[in-house]
Scaffold this motif. Structure first.
Motif, PDB file in Angstrom:
ATOM      1  N   ALA A  28       0.823  -1.213   0.000  1.00 60.43           N
ATOM      2  CA  ALA A  28       0.000   0.000   0.000  1.00 60.43           C
ATOM      3  C   ALA A  28       0.853   1.258   0.000  1.00 60.43           C
ATOM      4  O   ALA A  28       0.508   2.270  -0.611  1.00 60.43           O
ATOM      5  N   GLY A  29       2.007   1.196   0.690  1.00 60.99           N
ATOM      6  CA  GLY A  29       2.857   2.377   0.778  1.00 60.99           C
ATOM      7  C   GLY A  29       3.554   2.740  -0.522  1.00 60.99           C
ATOM      8  O   GLY A  29       4.130   3.819  -0.620  1.00 60.99           O
ATOM      9  N   ARG A  30       3.506   1.828  -1.498  1.00 64.17           N
ATOM     10  CA  ARG A  30       4.168   2.114  -2.779  1.00 64.17           C
ATOM     11  C   ARG A  30       3.206   2.643  -3.837  1.00 64.17           C
ATOM     12  O   ARG A  30       3.621   2.942  -4.955  1.00 64.17           O
ATOM     13  N   THR A  31       1.942   2.721  -3.497  1.00 67.81           N
ATOM     14  CA  THR A  31       0.966   3.205  -4.471  1.00 67.81           C
ATOM     15  C   THR A  31       0.986   4.729  -4.519  1.00 67.81           C
ATOM     16  O   THR A  31       1.211   5.392  -3.509  1.00 67.81           O
ATOM     17  N   LEU A  32       0.737   5.274  -5.703  1.00 67.60           N
ATOM     18  CA  LEU A  32       0.706   6.708  -5.943  1.00 67.60           C
ATOM     19  C   LEU A  32       1.885   7.417  -5.279  1.00 67.60           C
ATOM     20  O   LEU A  32       1.724   8.206  -4.351  1.00 67.60           O
ATOM     21  N   PRO A  33       3.126   7.145  -5.738  1.00 66.32           N
ATOM     22  CA  PRO A  33       4.295   7.806  -5.146  1.00 66.32           C
ATOM     23  C   PRO A  33       4.201   9.325  -5.269  1.00 66.32           C
ATOM     24  O   PRO A  33       3.590   9.855  -6.202  1.00 66.32           O
ATOM     25  N   LEU A  34       4.817  10.019  -4.326  1.00 67.05           N
ATOM     26  CA  LEU A  34       4.809  11.479  -4.353  1.00 67.05           C
ATOM     27  C   LEU A  34       5.423  12.013  -5.644  1.00 67.05           C
ATOM     28  O   LEU A  34       4.968  13.022  -6.183  1.00 67.05           O
ATOM     29  N   ARG A  35       6.462  11.335  -6.136  1.00 68.40           N
ATOM     30  CA  ARG A  35       7.121  11.791  -7.362  1.00 68.40           C
ATOM     31  C   ARG A  35       6.154  11.781  -8.534  1.00 68.40           C
ATOM     32  O   ARG A  35       6.118  12.723  -9.331  1.00 68.40           O
ATOM     33  N   VAL A  36       5.353  10.741  -8.628  1.00 64.07           N
ATOM     34  CA  VAL A  36       4.396  10.636  -9.729  1.00 64.07           C
ATOM     35  C   VAL A  36       3.339  11.716  -9.627  1.00 64.07           C
ATOM     36  O   VAL A  36       3.004  12.389 -10.607  1.00 64.07           O
ATOM     37  N   GLU A  37       2.806  11.900  -8.426  1.00 57.33           N
ATOM     38  CA  GLU A  37       1.778  12.922  -8.233  1.00 57.33           C
ATOM     39  C   GLU A  37       2.342  14.318  -8.469  1.00 57.33           C
ATOM     40  O   GLU A  37       1.678  15.182  -9.053  1.00 57.33           O
ATOM     41  N   LEU A  38       3.572  14.559  -8.024  1.00 55.32           N
ATOM     42  CA  LEU A  38       4.187  15.873  -8.219  1.00 55.32           C
ATOM     43  C   LEU A  38       4.376  16.184  -9.696  1.00 55.32           C
ATOM     44  O   LEU A  38       4.083  17.292 -10.153  1.00 55.32           O
ATOM     45  N   VAL A  39       4.854  15.209 -10.462  1.00 59.87           N
ATOM     46  CA  VAL A  39       5.044  15.415 -11.900  1.00 59.87           C
ATOM     47  C   VAL A  39       3.706  15.694 -12.576  1.00 59.87           C
ATOM     48  O   VAL A  39       3.594  16.567 -13.445  1.00 59.87           O
ATOM     49  N   ARG A  40       2.674  14.965 -12.172  1.00 56.57           N
ATOM     50  CA  ARG A  40       1.342  15.187 -12.760  1.00 56.57           C
ATOM     51  C   ARG A  40       0.867  16.619 -12.517  1.00 56.57           C
ATOM     52  O   ARG A  40       0.336  17.274 -13.420  1.00 56.57           O
ATOM     53  N   GLN A  41       1.043  17.093 -11.296  1.00 59.65           N
ATOM     54  CA  GLN A  41       0.558  18.430 -10.962  1.00 59.65           C
ATOM     55  C   GLN A  41       1.413  19.527 -11.590  1.00 59.65           C
ATOM     56  O   GLN A  41       0.901  20.585 -11.977  1.00 59.65           O
ATOM     57  N   LEU A  42       2.721  19.287 -11.697  1.00 58.75           N
ATOM     58  CA  LEU A  42       3.598  20.289 -12.311  1.00 58.75           C
ATOM     59  C   LEU A  42       3.299  20.478 -13.792  1.00 58.75           C
ATOM     60  O   LEU A  42       3.492  21.564 -14.341  1.00 58.75           O
ATOM     61  N   LYS A  43       2.831  19.436 -14.439  1.00 60.81           N
ATOM     62  CA  LYS A  43       2.556  19.508 -15.871  1.00 60.81           C
ATOM     63  C   LYS A  43       1.215  20.172 -16.185  1.00 60.81           C
ATOM     64  O   LYS A  43       0.950  20.482 -17.344  1.00 60.81           O
ATOM     65  N   ARG A  44       0.415  20.385 -15.176  1.00 61.21           N
ATOM     66  CA  ARG A  44      -0.902  20.963 -15.427  1.00 61.21           C
ATOM     67  C   ARG A  44      -0.787  22.446 -15.760  1.00 61.21           C
ATOM     68  O   ARG A  44       0.071  23.171 -15.236  1.00 61.21           O
ATOM     69  N   LEU A 104      -1.600  35.499  -2.678  1.00 61.77           N
ATOM     70  CA  LEU A 104      -1.030  34.229  -2.237  1.00 61.77           C
ATOM     71  C   LEU A 104      -2.100  33.260  -1.753  1.00 61.77           C
ATOM     72  O   LEU A 104      -1.838  32.059  -1.624  1.00 61.77           O
ATOM     73  N   VAL A 105      -3.293  33.770  -1.487  1.00 66.13           N
ATOM     74  CA  VAL A 105      -4.397  32.892  -1.109  1.00 66.13           C
ATOM     75  C   VAL A 105      -4.835  32.036  -2.294  1.00 66.13           C
ATOM     76  O   VAL A 105      -5.200  30.869  -2.134  1.00 66.13           O
ATOM     77  N   VAL A 106      -4.774  32.611  -3.485  1.00 67.95           N
ATOM     78  CA  VAL A 106      -5.267  31.926  -4.684  1.00 67.95           C
ATOM     79  C   VAL A 106      -4.479  30.654  -4.998  1.00 67.95           C
ATOM     80  O   VAL A 106      -5.078  29.588  -5.196  1.00 67.95           O
ATOM     81  N   PRO A 107      -3.128  30.693  -5.073  1.00 63.31           N
ATOM     82  CA  PRO A 107      -2.428  29.438  -5.361  1.00 63.31           C
ATOM     83  C   PRO A 107      -2.612  28.383  -4.282  1.00 63.31           C
ATOM     84  O   PRO A 107      -2.688  27.188  -4.591  1.00 63.31           O
ATOM     85  N   VAL A 108      -2.707  28.805  -3.017  1.00 60.23           N
ATOM     86  CA  VAL A 108      -2.930  27.836  -1.939  1.00 60.23           C
ATOM     87  C   VAL A 108      -4.276  27.145  -2.126  1.00 60.23           C
ATOM     88  O   VAL A 108      -4.385  25.911  -2.060  1.00 60.23           O
ATOM     89  N   ALA A 109      -5.319  27.938  -2.360  1.00 59.36           N
ATOM     90  CA  ALA A 109      -6.648  27.361  -2.578  1.00 59.36           C
ATOM     91  C   ALA A 109      -6.680  26.526  -3.850  1.00 59.36           C
ATOM     92  O   ALA A 109      -7.347  25.480  -3.902  1.00 59.36           O
ATOM     93  N   LEU A 110      -5.950  26.950  -4.867  1.00 56.35           N
ATOM     94  CA  LEU A 110      -5.951  26.232  -6.142  1.00 56.35           C
ATOM     95  C   LEU A 110      -5.242  24.891  -6.026  1.00 56.35           C
ATOM     96  O   LEU A 110      -5.774  23.850  -6.441  1.00 56.35           O
ATOM     97  N   PHE A 111      -4.053  24.887  -5.456  1.00 53.93           N
ATOM     98  CA  PHE A 111      -3.270  23.655  -5.388  1.00 53.93           C
ATOM     99  C   PHE A 111      -3.872  22.638  -4.415  1.00 53.93           C
ATOM    100  O   PHE A 111      -3.733  21.426  -4.618  1.00 53.93           O
ATOM    101  N   CYS A 112      -4.528  23.105  -3.356  1.00 56.71           N
ATOM    102  CA  CYS A 112      -5.107  22.185  -2.371  1.00 56.71           C
ATOM    103  C   CYS A 112      -6.583  21.883  -2.642  1.00 56.71           C
ATOM    104  O   CYS A 112      -7.074  20.825  -2.253  1.00 56.71           O
ATOM    105  N   GLY A 113      -7.292  22.805  -3.296  1.00 61.07           N
ATOM    106  CA  GLY A 113      -8.710  22.605  -3.538  1.00 61.07           C
ATOM    107  C   GLY A 113      -9.023  21.909  -4.845  1.00 61.07           C
ATOM    108  O   GLY A 113     -10.088  21.295  -4.990  1.00 61.07           O
ATOM    109  N   ASP A 114      -8.102  21.972  -5.792  1.00 66.13           N
ATOM    110  CA  ASP A 114      -8.348  21.383  -7.106  1.00 66.13           C
ATOM    111  C   ASP A 114      -7.908  19.922  -7.179  1.00 66.13           C
ATOM    112  O   ASP A 114      -8.306  19.188  -8.074  1.00 66.13           O
TER     113      ASP A 114
END
Length: 299
Positions: A28-44, A104-114
């Motif tokens: 379970a700890g190997r599913t959805l690695p942080l690296r994979v999720e980070l790359v996905r979000q950076l490409k958006r 600075l409120v906007v990116p916080v809400a965007l990155f955590c709310g989206d």
């Protein structure tokens, strides 16, 4: 004779337990690695656009000061804005000052709310859980990446502002509006404290956006709801008739970092602001994990 097919369920099934029994090598700890999720979000696209906006803001302010001349405060009162062109350190501090209340409120809400709501809107959330990615693991990965990108946004702005301000106004001490100055080395250390406190003060917005993201399939609703409620908090803080009740509002302490850019820094305001922000954030994060664990995921 054929046996009846059991109906598929969308409730909180024990994904990790069933997978560990049927799939060899499953962890379970190997599913959805942080690296994979980070790359996905950076490409958006929204990540790239928000980064560009924050990087361009210092250039916009430099042009504004070049066109409008030296900033002037009301009457004889000297404010932080009046010292914007004194040095690169002052320019970086002013960029944080004008951005902390809303930009600075906007990116916080965007990155955590989206992050979770967007998966639901794309109808990919149920497939992630069917992979299977445990629900707590999925939320933890997405929250860590969301907070990491939020912190990166808050670091990007003063770094670009410091570089642009140094080129435009020179490298020098941080001039304090109330008198005196801080050496460049001390000023750099205090700006690190300011960025850290700004990030902590925005944890409430991050937690609120993240909780809303687990409750809705509309990313705009989660992001807009977090930004809107943050604005409501700022409005309530301006109502002086509330008296000491404002001390319980995170917005009341958002500019407490100004006490850190003094010859003798005062930490009490930042300590109280940190306590209020972290308390609200922990409650909202707990609600997000608890609610998502019991949620019927159908999208």
């Amino acid at each position: 004779m054929s046996t009846p097919t059991q109906p598929a369920t969308t409730g909180p099934a024990p994904e990790a337990a069933s997978a560990s029994e049927s799939a060899y090598g499953y962890r379970a700890g190997r599913t959805l690695p942080l690296r994979v999720e980070l790359v996905r979000q950076l490409k958006r696209r929204r990540t790239l656009v928000m980064g560009a906006i924050l990087a361009v803001l210092p250039f916009v302010l430099v042009v504004a000061f070049a066109i409008g001349g030296e900033p002037d405060g009301p009457g004889d009162r000297i404010t932080l804005m009046d010292t914007a062109t004194a040095s690169g350190a002052n320019f970086a501090a002013v960029n944080l000052f004008v951005s902390a209340g809303f930009l600075l409120v906007v990116p916080v809400a965007l990155f955590c709310g989206d992050t979770v709501a967007s998966e639901a809107s794309w109808s990919s959330l149920r497939y992630l859980l069917a992979a299977p990615v445990p629900r707590a693991r999925l939320l933890a990965s997405k929250l860590a990446v969301g907070l990491g990108l939020s912190l990166a946004a808050m670091v990007l702005l003063p770094l670009v502002a410091l570089a642009v301000g140094t080129v435009a106004y020179g490298w020098g001490p941080l001039a304090i509006p109330t008198g005196g100055s801080l050496s460049p080395g001390t000023a750099a250390q205090r700006l690190v404290v300011v960025v850290a406190y700004t990030f902590v003060s925005q944890l409430v917005t991050a937690a609120l956006a993240f909780w809303l993201s687990t409750r809705t399939d509309a990313p705009l609703g989660a992001v807009g709801g977090a930004v809107g409620l943050t604005i409501v908090g700022n409005v309530l803080d301006a109502v002086t008739a509330l008296g000491h009740w404002r001390d319980f509002l995170p917005a009341h302490w958002q500019f407490a970092w100004a006490d850190a850019v003094q010859p003798d820094p005062e930490w009490s305001g930042m300590i109280q602001g940190t306590a209020v922000s972290v308390t609200y954030a922990l409650v909202l994060f707990a609600l997000a994990f608890r609610g998502f664990a019991r949620k019927d995921v159908v999208s």
